[in-house]
Design an enzyme around this catalytic site. Structure first.
Site, PDB file in Angstrom:
ATOM      1  N   GLY A 403       0.797  -1.223   0.000  1.00  0.00           N
ATOM      2  CA  GLY A 403       0.000   0.000   0.000  1.00  0.00           C
ATOM      3  C   GLY A 403       0.827   1.268   0.000  1.00  0.00           C
ATOM      4  N   LYS A 404       2.127   1.141  -0.217  1.00  0.00           N
ATOM      5  CA  LYS A 404       3.007   2.317  -0.150  1.00  0.00           C
ATOM      6  C   LYS A 404       2.678   3.330  -1.256  1.00  0.00           C
ATOM      7  CE  LYS A 404       6.707  -0.178  -0.683  1.00  0.00           C
ATOM      8  NZ  LYS A 404       6.036  -1.481  -0.888  1.00  0.00           N
ATOM      9  N   GLU A 527      10.373   4.929  -5.218  1.00  0.00           N
ATOM     10  CA  GLU A 527      11.462   4.111  -5.766  1.00  0.00           C
ATOM     11  C   GLU A 527      12.374   4.964  -6.649  1.00  0.00           C
ATOM     12  OE1 GLU A 527      11.802   1.203  -4.746  1.00  0.00           O
ATOM     13  OE2 GLU A 527       9.855   0.396  -4.183  1.00  0.00           O
TER      14      GLU A 527
END
Length: 603
Positions: A403-404, A527
């Protein structure tokens, strides 16, 4: 302020897919009236073109009368009168040619302008739609509507409508002048009208349905083609070309079959009308020729009647052709209007609040739950709550699917939470305009979008008004300056569609430069260093650390080097927060974070 943020699939005002599937099978030409808002803006030009249209139609109806007098003058002894009639006929033809050219120019120009406005309006509507909309439709489907459907409408607006009106006027005027020339012959011709209209009514509905189905199949194949061409390298890497080609060929063949059926029906309509009309004309002329022999009418009157008959027959045939075009355009219009009438599932506040003063960057999630519209059976976030203070750097870690990234999507209102409250500096985000809200963030997504433009323009996407110097400074801060200057044309190098000329790490650095250039108070890194080598990562980390000093920074990262220096770490698993703390405290707890550190964060 309200404590709930709503906007799930169930509350959508407009579900594109269901609206498309539930369209009535019977489409009417009256659907073209939906274009009236675009047409009204150019009423002056349209009025002028209509006047020219009336004049040219009237002139075309005068030509047979001129020909009549020319023919009848053959039997008169005066060559002066004959010359006068011929000169008059040439003059009328010249006016007709000039009027037709002017009508074509005016109508075509207005048609192009209207269709350009429609394309702009549709694109403007779709580009603002939230990601939820694109879950229900392929991008290629939208592109098909922007190209194929607008081209159909262009043919109607720029030529077919004026051509149809001209032929209607010629038909009505021709009938009146035919009756004036010979009531007897005209009565025989008028008997053909019901016989002509009958096949139009019988086959018109079938033609309309087939036209709509044909356009839908073309859109399907366009959607698949667009998707597969964007992923050409993946297709080739998996040697999937033959399967993709077969699938596309199947869709194309289906579209062809629908088009073939449509063409067949139109051919039948055309053939029936031509047979009926010209058989009738031959029969009428036969009777007319007998009347000339009996001196009931002159040769000139017969020629005049023949020309009017041809004009009327030609107008009927043209109207039947145009009718088919209008059928196709009505379906295309409905498909475009569907896009124009879309309502974004992520609603704007009716009275958006303006943030007063500078933004500190405090972020607060309070009991937030969320389910993706296409994944109703599983919650992506379950009662998530945390608080990030201005200037803090917070890392979100956890396994894939924890869920990030969803946190980022909710924070930027790409989706709305099912329950709970999300605030920035104490303002509920659903009470801010989406534009004002998103100006607060600089986002570096996991999947970087690079546009088919130059390297400089890709960086400038972060802030369109940025100068060349500012672009270069942002590039240097993101460690992108060196590789960009080594490109064939430096910052002016065209990087290809989706940045095909660049490596993954280079794309990532351009995206980071874009975020640095944007200079927003809250930095979102999803990321952000995942595609970089160790040396580049060190440079980026230094740039990010420098950039983060006066900003709130939210980071999704798997590398220990990125996470360790965060002010706090939020550990997520299966849509829930399982721990919050610093690197050292979380390692000591020996929980999920410690396990991830061993498996994924080891140097």
């Amino acid at each position: 302020m309200s404590s709930n943020v709503t906007g799930t699939k169930s509350s959508l005002e407009y579900d594109f897919k269901s609206a498309t599937d539930n369209r009535k099978s019977s489409k009417k030409i009256s659907s073209l009236m939906a274009l009236s808002p675009f047409i009204k803006k150019y009423w002056v030009g349209i009025a002028f073109a209509s006047i020219v249209l009336l004049i040219t139609a009237a002139i075309s109806l005068v030509i047979p009368i001129a020909v009549r007098y020319v023919v009848d003058s053959f039997n008169e002894g005066s060559t002066v009168l004959m010359d006068r009639y011929f000169s008059f006929a040439i003059l009328i033809a010249s006016f007709f040619a000039l009027g037709t050219a002017l009508r074509f120019y005016l109508v075509t120009r207005i048609g192009e302008r209207i269709v350009a406005d429609i394309r702009s309006a549709v694109f403007s509507r779709v580009i603002k739609m939230s990601p939820q909309f694109f879950e229900n439709i392929l991008t290629g489907e939208v592109l098909s509507r922007l190209t194929t459907d607008t081209t159909l409408i262009l043919s109607v607006v720029s030529s077919s409508v004026s051509f149809a009106l001209r032929n209607v006027l010629i038909f009505i005027g021709g009938i009146i002048l035919m009756i004036y020339t010979s009531i007897k012959l005209s009565s025989l011709v008028l008997l053909l009208v019901p016989v002509i209209i009958l096949p139009l009514l019988m086959l018109g509905r079938t033609l309309r349905r087939l036209s709509k189905e044909s356009q839908d199949k073309i859109a399907d194949s366009s959607g698949v083609a667009s998707e597969m061409l964007r992923a050409a390298q993946t297709v080739q890497a998996n040697t999937y070309e033959s399967t993709v080609i077969g699938f596309f060929d199947s869709l194309t063949e289906t579209a062809f079959k629908k088009a073939k059926d449509r063409i067949f029906v139109r051919s039948i309509i055309t053939a029936l009308i031509i047979i009926i009309v010209f058989s009738g004309i031959v029969g009428v002329l036969w009777i007319g020729a007998r009347d000339v022999r009996l001196e009931i009418m002159t040769v000139g009157e017969l020629v005049q009647f023949i020309i009017y008959s041809v004009l009327v027959a030609g107008s009927v045939a043209a109207i039947s052709e145009i009718y088919g075009e209008l059928q196709r355009a009505s379906g295309a219009t409905e498909r475009l209007i569907e896009l124009l009438e879309l309502k974004d599932p992520i609603k704007e506040s009716e009275n958006p609040i303006k943030i007063q003063g500078s933004v500190a960057g405090k972020v607060c999630f309070e009991n937030v739950s969320f389910t993706y519209p296409m994944q109703k059976d599983s919650k992506s976030l379950k009662s998530v709550g945390f608080e990030i203070f201005p200037g803090e750097t917070v890392a979100f870690v956890g396994p894939s699917g924890a869920g990030k990234t969803t946190i980022f999507k909710l924070l930027t209102r790409f989706y709305d939470a099912s329950h709970g409250s999300i605030k920035v500096d104490g303002y509920e985000i659903n009470q801010l305009s989406k534009n004002d809200l998103r100006k607060l963030f600089s986002l570096v997504p996991q999947d970087v979008e690079i546009f088919a433009s130059t390297a400089a323009e890709n960086i400038r996407f972060g802030r369109g008004s940025a100068s060349d110097l500012e672009v270069r400074e942002a590039s240097k801060a993101a460690d992108a300056h060196y590789f960009i200057t080594n490109l064939p044309n430096g910052y002016d190098t065209y990087v290809g569609e989706r940045g095909i000329m660049l490596s993954g790490g280079q794309k990532q650095r351009i995206a980071i430069a874009r975020a640095i250039l944007r200079d927003a108070p809250i930095l979102l890194l999803d990321e952000a260093t995942s595609s970089l080598d160790v040396e580049s990562e060190l440079s980026i980390r230094r740039a990010v650390e420098k950039l983060s000093k006066n900003r709130t920074t939210l980071i999704i990262a798997h590398r220990l080097s990125t996470v360790k220096k965060a002010d706090k770490i939020v550990v997520m698993d299966e849509g829930q927060i399982v721990a919050i703390g610093t690197h050292s405290s979380l390692v000591k707890e020996n929980g999920l974070y410690a396990k991830l550190a061993k498996l994924q964060f080891s140097d």
